[in-house]
Scaffold this motif. Structure first.
Motif: not given
Length: 362
Positions: A75-82, A94-104
């Protein structure tokens, strides 16, 4: 490896010893030495596995633990590539989007520990947040001593940094303490990723959530080396590989990305680092120490040993490398002594599971 299960241990001696105790001293005297021999030799009666785990066997406990950890890692790794984007990974968008994913994912990861507890029936004996390293007892030594230990390990690279950067100590302190420097860092997406978000979320998911689930199954020692395997897999994507070279501009350290090492090297390095922070988490019972050490190691990067071998001041520099490693090994046990940090939640968990002799707990 035999899983560790919860439940109370039966007294030694089995049913033969129970009969002898019930018969009283007279029966013991009649049997003489044989009575003592039966008490000491008779094997204990095993408790039913279903009773120990609240209805689930130890095999199921381990399967649930491994599956839960694997799910968290994916889930953690997959959230970086959604997020599909043609932009490079260092682009602010890109960094802001990944921030959102990993924080969720990170904020939901404690729910996985709750689900694991319900499926296995294991009772930690402490609150969930305490088990995950969020507690006040011993927080100051837990924040300072592991970071100091890590800085000692990096004595050689720190010497190399001071030799290669033209700024002196006073100028460096001015930069560190200047509010403008911190304001600039807090608006830099790459700095926030490397120094704040990545250390916090990775240690939360891969240490605070995974270690409590693995420890009752494998024990603390094996968990130290098992948990980093999930962390190594999560850090395996080739875009995260890179050897860092040091460049100094106006007294401010800058890291530039150079030739990428092999994925096997990246996996090995992250696995060793993960084992170290897992060890710190178990021995201190706090999350703050691993997070600060992770942030510091991200700042330093992998030690530039090859550059040190070709450095003009090679001899004192290599002596600093050797001294740092030697002092680190010498101080590893004293600076992580559990007596400095109060009761350890994972040790309490294993006591509840019937293991009161965990070597990392003392």
């Amino acid at each position: 490896m035999t899983p560790r299960v919860s439940g109370r241990r039966r007294p030694r001696g089995g049913w033969v010893a129970s009969l002898l105790r019930a018969a009283g001293p007279g029966a013991m005297a009649a049997l003489g030495g044989d009575g003592l021999r039966l008490l000491s030799v008779s094997r204990p009666e095993r408790q039913p596995e279903s009773t120990a785990l609240g209805g689930s066997g130890p095999g199921l406990c381990c399967w649930v633990s491994v599956f839960s950890c694997l799910s968290l890692a994916c889930s953690y790794v997959g959230s970086l590539y959604v997020w599909k984007s043609e932009l490079p990974r260092d682009h602010p968008a890109v960094i802001k989007r990944r921030f959102t994913s990993v924080l969720v994912v990170s904020s939901l990861s404690p729910l996985c520990v709750l689900l694991w507890r319900e499926l296995t029936g294991i009772q930690p004996g402490t609150s969930l947040f305490t088990l995950m390293g969020f507690r006040l007892e011993g927080i100051f030594p837990a924040a300072l001593l592991p970071l100091l230990l890590t800085m000692i390990l990096f004595l050689g690279p720190l010497m190399q940094l001071s030799m290669d950067c033209p700024c002196d100590l006073a100028d460096g302190l001015k930069v560190v303490l200047a509010p403008r420097s911190w304001a600039r860092c807090l608006t830099d997406m790459r700095w926030l990723r490397n120094q704040v978000i990545a250390p916090l979320t990775e240690e939360l998911v891969f240490r605070a959530c995974m270690l409590p689930m693995l420890a009752p199954c494998t024990g603390l020692g094996p968990a130290v080396f098992t948990c980093p395997l999930f962390f190594g897999v999560a850090s395996f994507p080739p875009e995260q590989c890179g050897e860092h070279l040091l460049v100094c501009r106006k007294g401010i350290q800058v890291w530039s990305l150079a030739a990428s090492p092999s994925p096997a090297f990246q996996f090995s390095y992250t696995a060793v680092f993960g084992a170290y922070t897992a060890f710190l988490f178990i021995r201190t019972g706090h999350l703050i120490g691993p997070v600060l050490c992770h942030s510091f190691c991200n700042y330093m990067g992998f030690p530039a040993v090859c550059a040190a071998l070709e450095h003009p001041q090679r001899r004192p520099l290599l002596a600093g490398y050797a001294l740092g490693v030697g002092l680190f090994l010498l101080l590893l046990q004293p600076l992580t002594d559990p007596k400095l940090y109060g009761s350890l939640p994972l040790c309490v968990l294993l006591e509840q599971a019937g293991d009161s002799e965990a070597p990392l707990c003392s």
